[in-house]
Design an enzyme around this catalytic site. Structure first.
Site, PDB file in Angstrom:
ATOM      1  N   GLY A  13       0.880  -1.104  -0.026  1.00  0.00           N
ATOM      2  CA  GLY A  13      -0.147   0.016   0.069  1.00  0.00           C
ATOM      3  C   GLY A  13       0.893   1.218  -0.135  1.00  0.00           C
ATOM      4  O   GLY A  13       0.519   2.287  -0.437  1.00  0.00           O
ATOM      5  N   ASN A  14       2.015   1.389   0.722  1.00  0.00           N
ATOM      6  CA  ASN A  14       2.990   2.432   0.757  1.00  0.00           C
ATOM      7  C   ASN A  14       3.402   2.932  -0.584  1.00  0.00           C
ATOM      8  O   ASN A  14       4.077   3.987  -0.385  1.00  0.00           O
ATOM      9  CB  ASN A  14       3.991   2.225   1.885  1.00  0.00           C
ATOM     10  CG  ASN A  14       4.690   1.109   1.382  1.00  0.00           C
ATOM     11  OD1 ASN A  14       4.613   0.079   0.748  1.00  0.00           O
ATOM     12  ND2 ASN A  14       6.052   1.302   2.256  1.00  0.00           N
ATOM     13  N   LYS A 133     -13.099 -10.436   4.924  1.00  0.00           N
ATOM     14  CA  LYS A 133     -12.151  -9.331   4.542  1.00  0.00           C
ATOM     15  C   LYS A 133     -13.173  -8.106   4.465  1.00  0.00           C
ATOM     16  O   LYS A 133     -14.155  -7.971   3.553  1.00  0.00           O
ATOM     17  CB  LYS A 133     -11.606  -9.559   3.272  1.00  0.00           C
ATOM     18  CG  LYS A 133     -11.003  -8.625   2.377  1.00  0.00           C
ATOM     19  CD  LYS A 133      -9.466  -8.457   2.840  1.00  0.00           C
ATOM     20  CE  LYS A 133      -8.805  -7.186   2.270  1.00  0.00           C
ATOM     21  NZ  LYS A 133      -7.386  -6.885   2.840  1.00  0.00           N
ATOM     22  N   LYS A 219      -3.199  -9.852  -2.041  1.00  0.00           N
ATOM     23  CA  LYS A 219      -2.320  -9.778  -3.422  1.00  0.00           C
ATOM     24  C   LYS A 219      -0.779 -10.365  -3.193  1.00  0.00           C
ATOM     25  O   LYS A 219      -0.494 -10.749  -4.301  1.00  0.00           O
ATOM     26  CB  LYS A 219      -2.110  -8.161  -3.420  1.00  0.00           C
ATOM     27  CG  LYS A 219      -1.315  -7.425  -2.442  1.00  0.00           C
ATOM     28  CD  LYS A 219       0.309  -7.053  -2.992  1.00  0.00           C
ATOM     29  CE  LYS A 219       0.956  -6.277  -2.031  1.00  0.00           C
ATOM     30  NZ  LYS A 219       0.919  -6.507  -0.532  1.00  0.00           N
ATOM     31  N   LYS A 281       2.235 -12.852   3.547  1.00  0.00           N
ATOM     32  CA  LYS A 281       3.272 -12.462   3.053  1.00  0.00           C
ATOM     33  C   LYS A 281       4.336 -13.668   3.105  1.00  0.00           C
ATOM     34  O   LYS A 281       5.192 -14.367   2.259  1.00  0.00           O
ATOM     35  CB  LYS A 281       3.899 -11.401   3.445  1.00  0.00           C
ATOM     36  CG  LYS A 281       3.337  -9.855   3.111  1.00  0.00           C
ATOM     37  CD  LYS A 281       3.947  -8.617   3.594  1.00  0.00           C
ATOM     38  CE  LYS A 281       2.909  -7.394   3.761  1.00  0.00           C
ATOM     39  NZ  LYS A 281       2.399  -7.438   2.662  1.00  0.00           N
TER      40      LYS A 281
HETATM   41  P1  ADP Z   1       1.033  -4.001   2.585  1.00  0.00           P
HETATM   42  O1  ADP Z   1       0.268  -2.771   2.137  1.00  0.00           O
HETATM   43  O2  ADP Z   1       2.540  -3.682   2.427  1.00  0.00           O
HETATM   44  O3  ADP Z   1       0.622  -5.446   2.269  1.00  0.00           O
HETATM   45  P2  ADP Z   1       0.290  -4.663   5.120  1.00  0.00           P
HETATM   46  O4  ADP Z   1      -0.060  -3.640   6.249  1.00  0.00           O
HETATM   47  O5  ADP Z   1      -0.512  -5.700   4.835  1.00  0.00           O
HETATM   48  O6  ADP Z   1       1.134  -4.102   4.073  1.00  0.00           O
HETATM   49  O7  ADP Z   1       1.614  -5.684   6.064  1.00  0.00           O
HETATM   50  C1  ADP Z   1       2.776  -4.876   6.544  1.00  0.00           C
HETATM   51  C2  ADP Z   1       2.404  -4.940   8.048  1.00  0.00           C
HETATM   52  O8  ADP Z   1       2.529  -6.147   8.862  1.00  0.00           O
HETATM   53  C3  ADP Z   1       3.531  -4.109   8.993  1.00  0.00           C
HETATM   54  O9  ADP Z   1       3.477  -2.766   8.826  1.00  0.00           O
HETATM   55  C4  ADP Z   1       3.138  -4.726  10.440  1.00  0.00           C
HETATM   56  O10 ADP Z   1       2.606  -3.712  11.259  1.00  0.00           O
HETATM   57  C5  ADP Z   1       2.688  -5.819  10.204  1.00  0.00           C
HETATM   58  N1  ADP Z   1       3.163  -7.166  10.957  1.00  0.00           N
HETATM   59  C6  ADP Z   1       2.530  -7.937  11.534  1.00  0.00           C
HETATM   60  N2  ADP Z   1       2.931  -8.836  12.294  1.00  0.00           N
HETATM   61  C7  ADP Z   1       4.412  -8.559  11.678  1.00  0.00           C
HETATM   62  C8  ADP Z   1       5.574  -9.149  11.809  1.00  0.00           C
HETATM   63  N3  ADP Z   1       5.806 -10.313  12.774  1.00  0.00           N
HETATM   64  N4  ADP Z   1       6.894  -8.544  11.420  1.00  0.00           N
HETATM   65  C9  ADP Z   1       6.610  -7.432  10.538  1.00  0.00           C
HETATM   66  N5  ADP Z   1       5.466  -6.810  10.299  1.00  0.00           N
HETATM   67  C10 ADP Z   1       4.400  -7.352  10.894  1.00  0.00           C
HETATM   68 MG    MG Z   2      -1.451  -6.266   2.936  1.00  0.00          MG
END
Ligand code: ADP
Ligand code: MG
Length: 319
Positions: A13-14, A133, A219, A281
């Site tokens: 998203g960033n 979701k 995604k 992820k």
């Molecule tokens: P994106 O839009 O890049 O998919 P998300 O918000 O879905 O981003 O995923 C990234 C987020 O996952 C981070 O900002 C963090 O807050 C969260 N997160 C949850 N658990 C973990 C972890 N164990 N290590 C790192 N980040 C984590």
């Molecule tokens: Mg995400």
């Protein structure tokens, strides 16, 4: 890493919106211009590149525009699959503009092409029995009940913290990327390809008839399927944290620098990673190396270059 390898990058998203932004066209364009500098470095080094991206805030806004258009002007609102296609087109356009401009500035004669991508899901996926979701606007109880009369199959959950009801949709597992062969052919013809945006448009097949469904595919999981099917050498997830941590946000928090697939699976099962954020992820990275991919990486967007040299991010290998 070897030049000439195929890399699939999944943008979080960033890459499009930063904290505190409203999501104006100009903000999103400026963010893509900044992101394009990192992506252009990869192309300049001679790698083949396929890009996928999220669409959470964008499809949320599109659903609201459709709802408002219907209310104010009687323009019929479209279903989610059509809204997903709109956001793939819009975000793909931004990347085509931003990245093509950056490539041209560097004297690289490469075109960026967006493929509207459909992703096949299983109509018997258990996710269809358990929608999780949240999508679209917040409603009052009265609004929610009115919508339920028109669309009895919609499921809503109450979000007490933010005060309102919200529709939830299933998040099924991606099985097959319908446009995989076209995407691979475009790569081989020398194009940079944007594909499977927002996790792709979920479809089910009934005989030879393909139908869009009201669901959202993660995604990163869809990007992984694509990476596997087009035989990408590396799969890189770019997000807003340095990588996957254990004890995230707790004492003893530690960035994982290198993990094997079996170690990562153990952490996954012990609940180290946030559902809907880091969990998918890590699962996507495990799947990629288990399917024969050389390496999967989770890294912070601006650290792409260091991550590719092995100096940043979390690196997954089979083992
Ligand atoms: P994106 O839009 O890049 O998919 P998300 O918000 O879905 O981003 O995923 C990234 C987020 O996952 C981070 O900002 C963090 O807050 C969260 N997160 C949850 N658990 C973990 C972890 N164990 N290590 C790192 N980040 C984590
Ligand atoms: Mg995400």
């Amino acid at each position: 890493m070897l030049h000439g390898e195929l890399i699939l990058v999944a943008l979080g998203g960033n890459a499009l919106m930063r904290r505190g932004e409203k999501g104006t066209y100009q903000e999103q364009y400026n963010n893509i211009v900044a992101t394009s500098k990192h992506l252009a470095d990869i192309v300049e080094q001679g790698y083949k590149l396929v890009i996928t991206h999220g669409n959470g805030p964008q499809v949320g806004a599109t659903l609201l525009r459709h709802a408002a258009g219907q209310k104010l002007y009687g323009i019929p609102a479209f279903p989610m699959d059509a809204c997903g296609a709109e956001t793939q087109g819009f975000i793909g356009y931004l990347i085509q503009q931003g990245l093509r401009t950056e490539l041209k500035r560097r004297g690289l004669d490469k075109y960026v092409i967006t493929v509207i991508t459909r992703v096949l899901v299983d109509k018997d996926d258990p996710a269809f029995e358990n929608p999780t979701k949240p999508v679209g606007p917040f409603y009052t109880r009265e609004e929610m009940e009115r919508i339920r009369q028109e669309y009895p199959h919609y499921v809503f959950v109450e979000d007490k913290a933010r005060g309102g009801w919200r529709r939830v949709v299933p998040s099924p597992d991606p099985k097959l990327i319908a446009e995989r062969v076209a995407i691979r052919n475009l790569v081989d013809a020398g194009f940079v390809v944007v594909a499977s945006g927002g996790g792709g448009i979920p479809i089910i097949e009934e005989g030879y008839v393909a139908k869009g469904v009201e669901a959202v595919i993660d995604k990163d999981l869809a990007g992984e399927r694509l990476a596997e099917l087009i035989k990408a050498d590396r799969f890189i997830i770019l997000t807003d944290v340095e990588g996957a941590y254990i004890n995230f946000g707790k004492p003893g928090q530690k960035l994982l620098r290198e993990v094997t697939s079996s170690e990562a699976r153990r952490y996954l099962e012990s609940g180290e990673f946030g559902q809907g954020s880091m969990y998918p992820k890590v699962l996507a990275c495990i799947r990629f190396v288990e399917a024969g991919g050389k390496e999967a990486i989770i890294a912070e967007l601006s650290q792409l270059h260091q991550a590719m040299k092995g100096e940043a991010g979390t690196h997954f290998r089979l083992g």
